[in-house]
Motif scaffolding. Structure first.
Motif, mmCIF file in Angstrom:
data_model
loop_
_atom_site.group_PDB
_atom_site.id
_atom_site.type_symbol
_atom_site.label_atom_id
_atom_site.label_comp_id
_atom_site.label_asym_id
_atom_site.label_seq_id
_atom_site.Cartn_x
_atom_site.Cartn_y
_atom_site.Cartn_z
ATOM 1 N N ARG A 81 62.667 -70.600 -64.710
ATOM 2 C CA ARG A 81 61.847 -71.791 -64.478
ATOM 3 C C ARG A 81 60.774 -71.073 -63.235
ATOM 4 N N ARG A 82 61.476 -70.444 -62.045
ATOM 5 C CA ARG A 82 60.595 -69.816 -61.174
ATOM 6 C C ARG A 82 59.636 -68.756 -61.410
ATOM 7 N N ALA A 83 60.296 -68.036 -62.757
ATOM 8 C CA ALA A 83 59.431 -66.698 -62.928
ATOM 9 C C ALA A 83 58.462 -67.075 -64.108
ATOM 10 N N GLY A 84 58.415 -68.491 -64.416
ATOM 11 C CA GLY A 84 57.678 -68.759 -65.618
ATOM 12 C C GLY A 84 57.818 -68.020 -66.882
ATOM 13 N N ALA A 85 59.396 -67.765 -67.093
ATOM 14 C CA ALA A 85 59.715 -67.158 -68.565
ATOM 15 C C ALA A 85 60.075 -68.304 -69.492
ATOM 16 N N HIS A 86 59.258 -68.893 -69.919
ATOM 17 C CA HIS A 86 59.554 -70.166 -70.654
ATOM 18 C C HIS A 86 60.195 -69.951 -72.114
ATOM 19 N N ASN A 87 60.167 -68.570 -72.532
ATOM 20 C CA ASN A 87 60.706 -68.503 -73.973
ATOM 21 C C ASN A 87 62.170 -68.008 -73.701
ATOM 22 N N VAL A 88 62.753 -68.296 -72.671
ATOM 23 C CA VAL A 88 64.284 -67.943 -72.597
ATOM 24 C C VAL A 88 65.183 -69.258 -73.071
ATOM 25 N N GLU A 89 65.899 -69.183 -73.905
ATOM 26 C CA GLU A 89 67.050 -69.966 -74.090
ATOM 27 C C GLU A 89 68.376 -69.594 -73.668
ATOM 28 N N THR A 90 69.156 -70.459 -73.511
ATOM 29 C CA THR A 90 70.649 -70.141 -73.049
ATOM 30 C C THR A 90 71.502 -70.821 -73.923
ATOM 31 N N ARG A 91 72.577 -69.938 -74.093
ATOM 32 C CA ARG A 91 73.607 -70.231 -75.044
ATOM 33 C C ARG A 91 75.021 -69.896 -74.334
ATOM 34 N N ILE A 92 75.919 -70.897 -74.388
ATOM 35 C CA ILE A 92 77.398 -70.383 -74.133
ATOM 36 C C ILE A 92 78.133 -69.753 -75.228
ATOM 37 N N ILE A 93 78.911 -68.718 -75.116
ATOM 38 C CA ILE A 93 79.772 -68.250 -76.066
ATOM 39 C C ILE A 93 80.868 -68.895 -76.015
ATOM 40 N N ALA A 94 81.041 -69.863 -76.965
ATOM 41 C CA ALA A 94 82.237 -70.811 -76.693
ATOM 42 C C ALA A 94 83.459 -70.077 -77.680
ATOM 43 N N SER A 95 83.089 -69.546 -78.804
ATOM 44 C CA SER A 95 84.092 -68.830 -79.732
ATOM 45 C C SER A 95 83.337 -67.787 -80.377
ATOM 46 N N SER A 96 83.967 -66.966 -81.374
ATOM 47 C CA SER A 96 83.415 -66.182 -82.243
ATOM 48 C C SER A 96 82.428 -66.501 -83.177
ATOM 49 N N LYS A 97 82.534 -67.982 -83.592
ATOM 50 C CA LYS A 97 81.769 -68.694 -84.419
ATOM 51 C C LYS A 97 80.372 -68.741 -83.585
#
Length: 418
Positions: free
Chosen positions: A283-299
């Motif tokens: 948000r501070r960098a203005g990088a609005h195309n970044v999405e985050t996702r936790i790696i919960a399992s191999s799925k």
């Protein structure tokens, strides 16, 4: 207070003795790191919290502590103590450090004196033992010689030096020339870094994270070697890119800048708190195309099969390329840890590579300079996966560049499977 907010002396030599109170703080930080196994940044946070230290004094404390940890066995040898005696005999260690740096002994109420003749005999003896003089534990020196042969000596010596301080200019908001001018107005002197156009080296002592430039997202603190790895991803606007071991996201944000905010950049990790920090930085960098996702399992990985133009795997590693920046690691780690990491790297490389689409690029990276974690891993992967072809690789040498040490290799998927 967070570790990144610490004041900094850079490579400036201390030109006066520590005060008695600062000497005690250094001893207490060292004891927490070496006896309790706490990471150095957490030890700083614990002991600095609530204190109203002058910025210059905080910088002096972190400078001395860092130097002691980079060459701990050397200074312990000069003080004639073992590394597990620091809490009890820390004043003797600090006396040895001051004598080695030709500074007056701190005026402590209670101190363990060092006999000068014995000290200078030990100093001369240490100069004849290169690994000891460089502050290298025996297990690491043995490993380095096995892995790097004759090249190890220069890397070992480079890892004993204080790290330089680098910024990555955020092109989503500014450019190098304008940032340098704005920082200068805030009392921060910088210079360009040859070969790394996104980097500026900070050459003055400054609290960077108190500047308006930082608050406005105009830069991130990131080693020039790390920036070089991020640049190798070669992401372009409109691509689908995955940073699969994103951590707190230094390289993620550099990739977002390459993409000019266009396309999809997925940052993944197994620890949610790191991704939460990344969201704030993005948000501070203005990088609005970044999405985050936790790696919960191999799925999580399977659902992204054959989907990405670029996949960066900055895998967990020994960190043996960044020891001058994280010097406490070599006193906590043992050689038994490396085989465990190597197996984890192999598993990640094999599993996460499935996310690369045909004609897409896989970038494997570590912050290690050891071939066992680097080219040997890549060669084993390519032998088992003929539907990937080798493009190129590079080791960022600590000795040759002055940066932290890194490795990167690029591989192209040529078919869905063999």
């Amino acid at each position: 207070m967070i570790a990144s907010d610490f004041y900094y002396l850079g490579s400036t030599m201390l030109n006066a003795s520590l005060s008695p109170s600062s000497t005690e703080l250094v001893i207490n930080v060292l004891a927490m790191v070496l006896e309790e196994g706490k990471p150095l940044d957490r030890a700083y946070s614990h002991h600095f919290s609530g204190l109203k230290l002058a910025p210059s004094e905080q910088a002096r404390i972190t400078y001395v502590t860092g130097d002691l940890l980079r060459r701990l066995n050397f200074y312990c040898y000069l003080a004639d103590i073992s590394t597990d005696e620091i809490a009890r005999m820390g004043s003797r260690l600090l006396n040895a450090w001051h004598m080695a740096n030709e500074l007056p002994i701190p005026k402590l109420q209670y101190t363990l004196a060092i006999e000068e003749d014995d000290f200078y005999q030990r100093l001369e003896a240490a100069k004849q033992q290169a690994a000891l003089f460089d502050g290298c534990p025996e297990w690491l020196d043995t490993l380095g010689q096995e892995q790097l042969g004759d090249d190890w000596a220069k890397e070992r010596a480079a890892l004993a030096q204080a790290p330089k301080r680098y910024l990555r200019v955020n092109p989503l908001k500014t450019n190098s020339e304008d940032l340098a001018k704005r920082l200068a107005k805030e009392g921060v002197e910088t210079r360009e870094v040859p070969g790394v156009p996104s980097a500026l080296e900070v050459i003055s002592d400054a609290a960077l994270f108190r500047t308006e430039c930082f608050k406005q997202g105009l830069f991130e603190q990131q080693d020039a070697g790390s920036q070089h790895v991020a640049a190798a991803v070669g992401a372009e606007p409109g691509m689908r890119v995955i940073d699969a071991c994103a951590g707190a996201g230094g390289k993620t944000l550099a990739i977002a800048a390459q993409m000019q905010g266009k396309g999809r950049l997925l940052a993944m990790d197994v620890e949610q708190w790191k991704l939460d920090n990344l969201k704030q930085r993005a948000r501070r960098a203005g990088a609005h195309n970044v999405e985050t996702r936790i790696i919960a399992s191999s799925k999580t990985i399977k659902r992204l099969k054959l989907s990405a133009d670029r996949v960066l795997l900055d895998v967990p590693c020994s960190g043996l390329g960044v020891l001058k920046r994280n010097p406490d690691a070599k006193w906590r780690d043992t050689p038994d840890r490396l085989p465990v990491l190597v197996e984890l790297q192999r598993e990640i490389l094999q599993s996460y590579s499935r996310m690369v689409k045909v004609d897409g690029i896989l970038i494997y990276a570590t912050c290690s300079i050891m071939p066992q974690e680097n080219r040997q891993q890549v060669d084993a992967f390519l032998a088992a996966n003929p539907h990937f072809s080798f493009i190129d690789d590079e080791t960022v040498s600590v000795a040759d560049t002055g940066f932290d040490g890194f490795y990167l290799a690029r591989m192209k998927r040529t078919a869905e499977s063999a």
